[in-house]
Scaffold this motif. Structure first.
Motif, PDB file in Angstrom:
ATOM      1  N   ILE A  44       1.100  38.644  45.938  1.00 34.51           N
ATOM      2  CA  ILE A  44       1.530  40.004  47.208  1.00 34.51           C
ATOM      3  C   ILE A  44       1.010  41.245  46.620  1.00 34.51           C
ATOM      4  O   ILE A  44       1.281  41.232  45.463  1.00 34.51           O
ATOM      5  CB  ILE A  44       2.792  39.914  47.414  1.00 34.51           C
ATOM      6  CG1 ILE A  44       3.277  38.026  47.099  1.00 34.51           C
ATOM      7  CG2 ILE A  44       3.331  40.260  48.444  1.00 34.51           C
ATOM      8  CD1 ILE A  44       4.720  38.295  47.546  1.00 34.51           C
ATOM      9  N   GLY A  70       6.032  45.779  35.939  1.00 32.45           N
ATOM     10  CA  GLY A  70       6.575  44.609  36.524  1.00 32.45           C
ATOM     11  C   GLY A  70       6.125  44.412  37.981  1.00 32.45           C
ATOM     12  O   GLY A  70       6.312  44.324  38.374  1.00 32.45           O
ATOM     13  N   SER A  74       0.643  40.892  34.497  1.00 30.71           N
ATOM     14  CA  SER A  74       0.447  40.113  33.008  1.00 30.71           C
ATOM     15  C   SER A  74       0.266  38.948  34.835  1.00 30.71           C
ATOM     16  O   SER A  74      -0.502  37.956  33.867  1.00 30.71           O
ATOM     17  CB  SER A  74       1.486  40.313  32.745  1.00 30.71           C
ATOM     18  OG  SER A  74       2.633  39.123  33.087  1.00 30.71           O
ATOM     19  N   GLU A 339       9.503  32.647  43.136  1.00 31.45           N
ATOM     20  CA  GLU A 339      10.196  32.754  42.378  1.00 31.45           C
ATOM     21  C   GLU A 339      11.857  31.703  41.962  1.00 31.45           C
ATOM     22  O   GLU A 339      12.193  31.302  41.416  1.00 31.45           O
ATOM     23  CB  GLU A 339      11.000  34.646  42.756  1.00 31.45           C
ATOM     24  CG  GLU A 339      10.329  35.294  42.481  1.00 31.45           C
ATOM     25  CD  GLU A 339       9.603  35.980  41.542  1.00 31.45           C
ATOM     26  OE1 GLU A 339      10.909  36.028  40.479  1.00 31.45           O
ATOM     27  OE2 GLU A 339       8.596  35.909  41.111  1.00 31.45           O
ATOM     28  N   ARG A 342       9.860  28.604  40.495  1.00 30.06           N
ATOM     29  CA  ARG A 342       9.158  28.676  39.349  1.00 30.06           C
ATOM     30  C   ARG A 342      11.062  29.081  38.353  1.00 30.06           C
ATOM     31  O   ARG A 342      10.741  28.552  37.444  1.00 30.06           O
ATOM     32  CB  ARG A 342       8.726  30.416  38.763  1.00 30.06           C
ATOM     33  CG  ARG A 342       8.495  30.543  37.558  1.00 30.06           C
ATOM     34  CD  ARG A 342       7.784  32.043  38.049  1.00 30.06           C
ATOM     35  NE  ARG A 342       6.304  31.976  38.628  1.00 30.06           N
ATOM     36  CZ  ARG A 342       6.043  33.041  39.560  1.00 30.06           C
ATOM     37  NH1 ARG A 342       6.183  34.769  38.712  1.00 30.06           N
ATOM     38  NH2 ARG A 342       5.334  32.912  40.204  1.00 30.06           N
ATOM     39  N   ARG A 376       9.120  43.356  39.462  1.00 29.49           N
ATOM     40  CA  ARG A 376       9.704  41.781  38.727  1.00 29.49           C
ATOM     41  C   ARG A 376      11.543  42.048  38.475  1.00 29.49           C
ATOM     42  O   ARG A 376      11.952  41.219  38.913  1.00 29.49           O
ATOM     43  CB  ARG A 376       9.746  42.985  37.382  1.00 29.49           C
ATOM     44  CG  ARG A 376      10.497  42.137  35.729  1.00 29.49           C
ATOM     45  CD  ARG A 376      10.598  42.782  34.378  1.00 29.49           C
ATOM     46  NE  ARG A 376       8.649  42.058  34.229  1.00 29.49           N
ATOM     47  CZ  ARG A 376       7.925  42.970  33.461  1.00 29.49           C
ATOM     48  NH1 ARG A 376       8.135  44.085  33.379  1.00 29.49           N
ATOM     49  NH2 ARG A 376       6.807  42.492  33.372  1.00 29.49           N
TER      50      ARG A 376
HETATM   51  P1  ADP Z   1       3.664  43.365  34.899  1.00 29.71           P
HETATM   52  O1  ADP Z   1       2.583  42.515  34.115  1.00 29.71           O
HETATM   53  O2  ADP Z   1       2.980  44.247  35.363  1.00 29.71           O
HETATM   54  O3  ADP Z   1       4.763  44.167  34.131  1.00 29.71           O
HETATM   55  P2  ADP Z   1       4.115  41.004  35.248  1.00 29.71           P
HETATM   56  O4  ADP Z   1       3.135  40.100  36.222  1.00 29.71           O
HETATM   57  O5  ADP Z   1       4.918  40.215  34.412  1.00 29.71           O
HETATM   58  O6  ADP Z   1       4.755  42.589  35.735  1.00 29.71           O
HETATM   59  O7  ADP Z   1       5.480  40.772  36.164  1.00 29.71           O
HETATM   60  C1  ADP Z   1       6.911  39.944  36.576  1.00 29.71           C
HETATM   61  C2  ADP Z   1       7.203  38.330  37.794  1.00 29.71           C
HETATM   62  O8  ADP Z   1       7.450  39.885  38.950  1.00 29.71           O
HETATM   63  C3  ADP Z   1       6.181  38.044  37.584  1.00 29.71           C
HETATM   64  O9  ADP Z   1       6.509  37.193  36.637  1.00 29.71           O
HETATM   65  C4  ADP Z   1       6.331  37.467  39.195  1.00 29.71           C
HETATM   66  O10 ADP Z   1       7.566  36.442  39.409  1.00 29.71           O
HETATM   67  C5  ADP Z   1       6.754  38.483  39.828  1.00 29.71           C
HETATM   68  N1  ADP Z   1       5.438  39.397  40.876  1.00 29.71           N
HETATM   69  C6  ADP Z   1       5.047  40.950  39.965  1.00 29.71           C
HETATM   70  N2  ADP Z   1       4.300  41.567  40.929  1.00 29.71           N
HETATM   71  C7  ADP Z   1       3.992  40.548  41.198  1.00 29.71           C
HETATM   72  C8  ADP Z   1       2.759  40.302  42.627  1.00 29.71           C
HETATM   73  N3  ADP Z   1       2.258  41.911  42.553  1.00 29.71           N
HETATM   74  N4  ADP Z   1       3.063  39.598  43.501  1.00 29.71           N
HETATM   75  C9  ADP Z   1       4.425  38.151  43.339  1.00 29.71           C
HETATM   76  N5  ADP Z   1       4.757  38.278  42.059  1.00 29.71           N
HETATM   77  C10 ADP Z   1       4.924  39.213  41.122  1.00 29.71           C
END
Ligand code: ADP
Length: 637
Positions: A44, A70, A74, A339, A342, A376
């Motif tokens: 998103i 978050g 990743s 979420e 998941r 996150r």
């Molecule tokens: P980062 O790597 O930037 O620290 P992550 O990709 O690990 O963050 O995000 C953690 C979780 O938050 C993901 O597994 C997902 O469930 C949710 N999330 C994060 N960003 C998004 C996004 N842009 N759209 C939808 N869900 C997201």
């Protein structure tokens, strides 16, 4: 170029979409929302980052993502691995080298073949071993038989023992020929994704285990001790490295080499282990690197590595917030559905629960007409709320669960701030009624998401020498500036010259960490004027705002959190800058507790905050006549 499904397969009422918190989604709960299969379609916001990973996956380019934790770095890296072709996946085998045990041989075969090869070798080894043991027992039986018939029995047993020992030590030489299946992609349905965040050198670059029996001939053959690193496991896939700057420079250098060569020999990483003597033939590591971090990360990153990405890939900055549109709100509803799916155990959210979460996303953005992209922590809230509903065996997660979850999942700063408020109540440092001269309930922000009430006291004394501003703690600079600004105004309406006085400013109990004083200048000004004119300040009021030399109240950050803190502390009226009025997104429970008073000029602030007519009225009248338009024409200073 968007391949993304915009609306999650649910009817939308366009008529009401604009004002509806759900963007017009007609749902009873998140159960009604379809979640897209591909991870890339679940992302998103972050349109730019998403477009880049789609492009980079096609072109096999490295990507660097910089941004807050978050926000989906990743997630995007993983999504990228799903977009890569899976046909060219490979298995890697390590074989013993008869010429040099310290340089095991490496063979790469198409994915799935590795297992077959190992199975064939094992079969061979088993046959070999069976033959050996039959032979061994025949010889032993012969010796013992001979000894019984002919000779000294003891010597016979001794000989048999020696034979047995010889066979033992050489006994697994059949197994020793079986190759080590280093990388097995036989079961892999999509290109591999390896998260090597925080990995030590061995985990990242591969390692050879130490063998204490190395010199005795009883040891484990070196090829069996070889272990793959993330760079090898992510061959033909994606290697994700968050906090890239925490990798030490030597490791970053080796990573660079690996990227340049597309293959990297495995050797023991700890220098004194016997593994360090072993070095394999090069092992393929043709991965796409997705490096991530915050802005500091780039500073500590090896410049050559950074250049490599710049030259052969893309860099992208992650957004923290996104504009609040009906479409975006619908996607947030889908986020909750994602979420919940998941996690697999949480009850779906009712429409009202989704609305409450959307309010929270607005609040957390801290920006007018925006939603936070810090998913996150938002996801954390979804899980806590869902867990509360699940613990009570309910079919759906309700709005009430979300409210309770918010209380439970407070950040450390928030817990600290709340605890702090409690403690201050004990010591009666908090005053929230009556009038006190020179004392104002100021408001500040702690951390990112919690407000705190920070009383300010001013006292004016005849100057000892010259006239100074004396403030407690780290807020000296800010206090000086506020006093300067207010003295320009004071000069206009009274004969007092503040520069000939000592002004003491005390921030009651500030400095317990993280308090930012930038936005307290109307607080200081009010306290000083009150002290100077001996007019008490209404203690049921709290205030925040910045002050210009002309007497304008300027906008500040964190108003929502500050208002909530004031309400918690028992204040009933809160002065905020008029320009911040749209940023107020306080929770319903506070809405009834407090009255919010937007002000655009210091005279309005004083009108509200000071007590005791007629002194106050005369002061405010004088102030009004000099600030605003008339004041504009005057010279400042
Ligand atoms: P980062 O790597 O930037 O620290 P992550 O990709 O690990 O963050 O995000 C953690 C979780 O938050 C993901 O597994 C997902 O469930 C949710 N999330 C994060 N960003 C998004 C996004 N842009 N759209 C939808 N869900 C997201």
């Amino acid at each position: 170029g968007s391949t993304v499904e915009v609306d999650p397969g649910v009817e939308v009422d366009e008529e009401i979409a604009e004002d509806d918190l759900l963007g017009g989604l007609k749902i009873d709960s998140t159960e009604d929302i379809e979640v897209p299969d591909r991870l890339v379609d679940q992302v998103i916001g972050q349109d730019e980052a998403r477009d880049i990973i789609i492009k980079a996956a096609k072109q096999r380019r490295h990507v660097m993502m910089i941004g807050s934790p978050g926000t989906g770095k990743s997630m995007l890296a993983k999504a990228m691995s799903q977009l890569l072709p899976q046909e060219d996946l490979q298995d890697v085998l390590v074989y013993p080298n008869p010429d040099d045990d310290n340089e095991p041989k490496v063979r790469t075969v198409p994915a799935g073949k590795g297992d077959q090869i190992v199975a064939a070798h094992r079969e061979e080894a088993n046959k070999h071993n069976r033959r050996r043991s039959i032979l061994m027992w025949v010889i032993i039986a012969a010796i013992i038989g001979y000894a019984i018939i002919v000779g000294p029995l003891l010597l016979g047993f001794l000989a048999a023992g020696v034979i047995w020992l010889i066979f033992r030590t050489m006994g697994n030489s059949g197994d020793a020929m079986v190759p080590n299946l280093l990388v097995n992609n036989g079961e892999q349905r999509v290109a591999p994704f390896e998260d090597a965040t925080g990995a030590h050198a061995g985990a990242l670059l591969g390692d050879v285990r130490h063998d204490p029996f190395q010199s005795g001939g009883m040891g484990t053959p070196s090829h069996e001790r070889v272990e793959p690193g993330s760079i090898h496991k992510s061959n033909k896939g994606v290697l994700f490295l968050d906090e890239i700057n925490t990798l030490d420079i030597r490791t970053q250098q080796k990573l660079m080499t690996a990227i340049q060569e597309g293959e990297f020999s495995i050797t023991g990483q700890s220098e004194r282990s016997s593994g360090a003597m072993v070095q394999t033939e090069p092992v393929s590591c043709d991965f796409i690197m997705v490096a991530a971090g915050n802005l500091d990360a780039m500073e500590n990153m090896h410049p050559a590595l950074r250049n490599r990405i710049k030259g052969y890939g893309y860099e992208v900055y992650m957004d923290d917030t996104i504009e609040d549109t009906p479409e975006m709100r619908r996607k947030y509803a889908r986020f909750i559905a994602q979420e919940v799916e998941r996690d697999g155990r949480l009850p779906h959210f009712t429409d009202e629960a989704v609305e409450e979460l959307l309010l929270e996303a607005k609040r957390r953005s801290g920006r007018k007409n925006h939603l936070t992209l810090h998913f996150r922590t938002l996801g954390g809230l979804v899980r806590v709320a869902g867990d509360i509903a699940r613990a009570e065996d309910r079919e759906y997660t309700t709005r009430d669960d979300v409210l309770r979850a918010k209380d439970r999942s407070r950040s450390i700063e928030q817990q600290l701030a709340d605890d702090y408020i409690e403690r201050r109540k004990d010591y009666e440092l908090q005053i929230n009624d009556g009038g006190v001269e020179g004392r104002v309930n100021g408001l500040a922000v702690m951390g990112e998401d919690s407000g705190i009430m920070l009383p300010v006291m001013a006292e004016i004394a005849p100057a000892q020498a010259g006239g100074t501003v004396i403030a407690t703690g780290k807020l000296q600079e800010m206090a000086e500036e506020s006093v300067q600004n207010v003295s320009a105004i004071i000069k206009k309406f009274s004969d007092v010259d503040l520069s000939e006085k000592d002004v003491h400013i005390q921030f009651v109990q500030a400095g317990e960490g993280g308090v930012d004083g930038d936005s307290a200048s109307i607080t200081v000004a009010t306290a000083v004027i009150s002290a100077l004119e001996d007019i008490p300040i209404d203690q049921s009021i709290a205030m925040t705002g910045s002050l210009s030399v002309r007497g304008d109240v300027l906008p500040v950050g964190g108003v929502t959190h500050k208002i909530e803190a004031a309400a918690k502390a028992g204040c009933t009226k809160i002065i905020i800058p008029e320009a911040n009025e749209q940023d107020v997104m306080i929770e319903d429970e506070y809405e009834e507790m407090v009255e919010i008073i937007p002000c655009s000029n210091i005279s309005e602030v004083l009108d509200v905050a000071l007590m005791g007519e007629p002194k106050k009225d005369s002061l405010v009248d004088r102030l009004k006549s000099i600030t605003g338009t008339t004041f504009d024409q005057g010279t400042v200073g």
